[in-house]
Design a protein around this motif. Structure first.
Motif, PDB file in Angstrom:
ATOM      1  N   ASP A  36       0.856  -1.190   0.000  1.00 33.80           N
ATOM      2  CA  ASP A  36       0.000   0.000   0.000  1.00 33.80           C
ATOM      3  C   ASP A  36       0.888   1.234   0.000  1.00 33.80           C
ATOM      4  O   ASP A  36       1.735   1.391   0.885  1.00 33.80           O
ATOM      5  N   GLN A  37       0.701   2.091  -1.006  1.00 30.62           N
ATOM      6  CA  GLN A  37       1.404   3.375  -1.006  1.00 30.62           C
ATOM      7  C   GLN A  37       0.626   4.304  -0.085  1.00 30.62           C
ATOM      8  O   GLN A  37      -0.578   4.471  -0.230  1.00 30.62           O
ATOM      9  N   VAL A  38       1.302   4.873   0.882  1.00 29.88           N
ATOM     10  CA  VAL A  38       0.652   5.713   1.885  1.00 29.88           C
ATOM     11  C   VAL A  38       1.130   7.151   1.719  1.00 29.88           C
ATOM     12  O   VAL A  38       2.321   7.403   1.557  1.00 29.88           O
ATOM     13  N   THR A  39       0.176   8.072   1.750  1.00 30.38           N
ATOM     14  CA  THR A  39       0.484   9.495   1.665  1.00 30.38           C
ATOM     15  C   THR A  39      -0.029  10.174   2.931  1.00 30.38           C
ATOM     16  O   THR A  39      -1.123   9.876   3.406  1.00 30.38           O
ATOM     17  N   ASP A  40       0.773  11.096   3.473  1.00 29.52           N
ATOM     18  CA  ASP A  40       0.336  11.885   4.618  1.00 29.52           C
ATOM     19  C   ASP A  40      -0.308  13.177   4.118  1.00 29.52           C
ATOM     20  O   ASP A  40       0.293  13.919   3.349  1.00 29.52           O
ATOM     21  N   ILE A  41      -1.539  13.427   4.563  1.00 29.80           N
ATOM     22  CA  ILE A  41      -2.236  14.672   4.248  1.00 29.80           C
ATOM     23  C   ILE A  41      -2.296  15.462   5.553  1.00 29.80           C
ATOM     24  O   ILE A  41      -2.710  14.944   6.587  1.00 29.80           O
ATOM     25  N   LEU A  42      -1.845  16.712   5.500  1.00 32.26           N
ATOM     26  CA  LEU A  42      -1.827  17.542   6.710  1.00 32.26           C
ATOM     27  C   LEU A  42      -3.181  18.228   6.887  1.00 32.26           C
ATOM     28  O   LEU A  42      -3.644  18.948   6.012  1.00 32.26           O
ATOM     29  N   ILE A  43      -3.801  18.009   8.046  1.00 28.66           N
ATOM     30  CA  ILE A  43      -5.105  18.588   8.385  1.00 28.66           C
ATOM     31  C   ILE A  43      -4.865  19.725   9.375  1.00 28.66           C
ATOM     32  O   ILE A  43      -4.298  19.502  10.451  1.00 28.66           O
ATOM     33  N   PRO A  44      -5.290  20.951   9.026  1.00 28.86           N
ATOM     34  CA  PRO A  44      -5.104  22.067   9.966  1.00 28.86           C
ATOM     35  C   PRO A  44      -5.929  21.845  11.241  1.00 28.86           C
ATOM     36  O   PRO A  44      -7.098  21.492  11.186  1.00 28.86           O
ATOM     37  N   THR A  45      -5.277  22.037  12.389  1.00 28.37           N
ATOM     38  CA  THR A  45      -5.968  21.882  13.676  1.00 28.37           C
ATOM     39  C   THR A  45      -5.962  23.177  14.478  1.00 28.37           C
ATOM     40  O   THR A  45      -6.499  23.222  15.568  1.00 28.37           O
ATOM     41  N   GLY A  46      -5.346  24.190  13.944  1.00 27.12           N
ATOM     42  CA  GLY A  46      -5.265  25.470  14.631  1.00 27.12           C
ATOM     43  C   GLY A  46      -4.227  26.326  13.921  1.00 27.12           C
ATOM     44  O   GLY A  46      -3.601  25.882  12.961  1.00 27.12           O
ATOM     45  N   PRO A  47      -4.025  27.549  14.376  1.00 32.31           N
ATOM     46  CA  PRO A  47      -3.051  28.421  13.721  1.00 32.31           C
ATOM     47  C   PRO A  47      -1.643  27.802  13.761  1.00 32.31           C
ATOM     48  O   PRO A  47      -1.087  27.569  14.828  1.00 32.31           O
ATOM     49  N   GLY A  48      -1.121  27.457  12.582  1.00 29.17           N
ATOM     50  CA  GLY A  48       0.223  26.903  12.477  1.00 29.17           C
ATOM     51  C   GLY A  48       0.345  25.477  12.983  1.00 29.17           C
ATOM     52  O   GLY A  48       1.453  24.978  13.169  1.00 29.17           O
ATOM     53  N   MET A  49      -0.777  24.823  13.214  1.00 27.29           N
ATOM     54  CA  MET A  49      -0.740  23.445  13.731  1.00 27.29           C
ATOM     55  C   MET A  49      -1.463  22.522  12.760  1.00 27.29           C
ATOM     56  O   MET A  49      -2.518  22.858  12.226  1.00 27.29           O
ATOM     57  N   PHE A  50      -0.853  21.342  12.544  1.00 26.42           N
ATOM     58  CA  PHE A  50      -1.418  20.358  11.621  1.00 26.42           C
ATOM     59  C   PHE A  50      -1.288  18.958  12.207  1.00 26.42           C
ATOM     60  O   PHE A  50      -0.336  18.663  12.926  1.00 26.42           O
ATOM     61  N   ASN A  51      -2.225  18.115  11.900  1.00 30.03           N
ATOM     62  CA  ASN A  51      -2.150  16.694  12.232  1.00 30.03           C
ATOM     63  C   ASN A  51      -2.081  15.917  10.925  1.00 30.03           C
ATOM     64  O   ASN A  51      -2.854  16.187  10.004  1.00 30.03           O
ATOM     65  N   PRO A  52      -1.177  14.937  10.844  1.00 31.38           N
ATOM     66  CA  PRO A  52      -1.125  14.148   9.608  1.00 31.38           C
ATOM     67  C   PRO A  52      -2.232  13.101   9.571  1.00 31.38           C
ATOM     68  O   PRO A  52      -2.568  12.494  10.584  1.00 31.38           O
ATOM     69  N   LEU A  53      -2.811  12.927   8.402  1.00 29.41           N
ATOM     70  CA  LEU A  53      -3.795  11.884   8.164  1.00 29.41           C
ATOM     71  C   LEU A  53      -3.175  10.952   7.129  1.00 29.41           C
ATOM     72  O   LEU A  53      -2.860  11.378   6.024  1.00 29.41           O
ATOM     73  N   ARG A  54      -2.951   9.710   7.520  1.00 26.92           N
ATOM     74  CA  ARG A  54      -2.323   8.738   6.609  1.00 26.92           C
ATOM     75  C   ARG A  54      -3.408   8.127   5.725  1.00 26.92           C
ATOM     76  O   ARG A  54      -4.391   7.590   6.216  1.00 26.92           O
ATOM     77  N   VAL A  55      -3.206   8.194   4.415  1.00 28.56           N
ATOM     78  CA  VAL A  55      -4.175   7.681   3.451  1.00 28.56           C
ATOM     79  C   VAL A  55      -3.478   6.675   2.538  1.00 28.56           C
ATOM     80  O   VAL A  55      -2.441   6.988   1.941  1.00 28.56           O
ATOM     81  N   ALA A  56      -4.045   5.477   2.435  1.00 30.97           N
ATOM     82  CA  ALA A  56      -3.533   4.491   1.480  1.00 30.97           C
ATOM     83  C   ALA A  56      -4.129   4.850   0.123  1.00 30.97           C
ATOM     84  O   ALA A  56      -5.297   4.594  -0.135  1.00 30.97           O
ATOM     85  N   ASP A  57      -3.312   5.501  -0.724  1.00 36.08           N
ATOM     86  CA  ASP A  57      -3.854   6.022  -1.974  1.00 36.08           C
ATOM     87  C   ASP A  57      -3.580   5.160  -3.193  1.00 36.08           C
ATOM     88  O   ASP A  57      -4.090   5.437  -4.270  1.00 36.08           O
ATOM     89  N   ALA A  58      -2.777   4.087  -3.065  1.00 38.40           N
ATOM     90  CA  ALA A  58      -2.537   3.203  -4.204  1.00 38.40           C
ATOM     91  C   ALA A  58      -2.115   1.833  -3.704  1.00 38.40           C
ATOM     92  O   ALA A  58      -1.499   1.696  -2.652  1.00 38.40           O
ATOM     93  N   LEU A  59      -2.460   0.827  -4.484  1.00 36.33           N
ATOM     94  CA  LEU A  59      -2.006  -0.528  -4.218  1.00 36.33           C
ATOM     95  C   LEU A  59      -1.020  -0.900  -5.314  1.00 36.33           C
ATOM     96  O   LEU A  59      -1.337  -0.802  -6.504  1.00 36.33           O
ATOM     97  N   LYS A  60       0.172  -1.308  -4.920  1.00 40.16           N
ATOM     98  CA  LYS A  60       1.198  -1.707  -5.875  1.00 40.16           C
ATOM     99  C   LYS A  60       1.455  -3.194  -5.710  1.00 40.16           C
ATOM    100  O   LYS A  60       1.571  -3.682  -4.592  1.00 40.16           O
ATOM    101  N   THR A  61       1.525  -3.910  -6.819  1.00 41.58           N
ATOM    102  CA  THR A  61       1.808  -5.340  -6.776  1.00 41.58           C
ATOM    103  C   THR A  61       2.985  -5.654  -7.687  1.00 41.58           C
ATOM    104  O   THR A  61       3.247  -4.953  -8.660  1.00 41.58           O
ATOM    105  N   SER A  62       3.691  -6.700  -7.329  1.00 42.76           N
ATOM    106  CA  SER A  62       4.816  -7.166  -8.124  1.00 42.76           C
ATOM    107  C   SER A  62       4.816  -8.688  -8.104  1.00 42.76           C
ATOM    108  O   SER A  62       4.769  -9.302  -7.041  1.00 42.76           O
TER     109      SER A  62
END
Length: 150
Positions: free
Chosen positions: A31-57
């Motif tokens: 699973d390719q995972v991307t962190d999306i930063l969610i604003p939680t206040g002035p100058g503050m962010f929480n990362p949200l990890r999203v599995a945005d692709a499935l890679k197979t080999s």
């Protein structure tokens, strides 16, 4: 998930000729995972990890080599390996799918790599403490993140 198997067969005789042959198999998902930063206040962010692709080999290879000892100090090796790797990537994130399609790129992409890699080695061991050798080989390995975008 990953499954990896290798089978090797080798000669056990004591003559001048020795050999080794084998098969290799790999089936992997990532699973390719991307962190999306969610604003939680002035100058503050929480990362949200999203599995945005499935890679197979799915990889397999067959290989073999033969060794010939001219005497106790000089040895030659000739070998070859055939390798094939089928890669797929399926994008899952709706916004990424829309962006890819806007540029004419399919969210599901695939590519196949294959290669024949020969090898030659000549070694000379002038003493028990040292060895000189000449090795000529062609190497190839596919990268996990490389996909055809056409």
């Amino acid at each position: 998930m990953q499954r990896n198997e290798e089978l090797r067969l080798a000669s056990t005789g004591e003559g001048a000729w020795q050999w080794r042959a084998g098969l290799f198999y790999l089936n992997a998902e990532h699973d390719q995972v991307t962190d999306i930063l969610i604003p939680t206040g002035p100058g503050m962010f929480n990362p949200l990890r999203v599995a945005d692709a499935l890679k197979t080999s799915r990889q397999w290879a067959v290989f073999g080599e033969a060794h010939y000892s001219f005497n106790e100090r000089v040895r030659a090796t000739v070998g070859v390996r055939y390798f094939e790797d089928e890669r797929e990537q399926d994008t899952r994130l709706p916004s990424a799918i829309s962006a890819l399609e806007a540029f004419g790129v399919s969210p599901s992409r695939a590519i196949t790599f294959d290669d024949v890699s020969p090898r030659f080695n000549l070694s000379y061991q002038p003493s028990d403490a040292g060895m000189l050798y000449l090795n000529v080989a062609k190497g190839f390995r596919s990268g996990f993140h490389q996909f055809d975008t056409a």
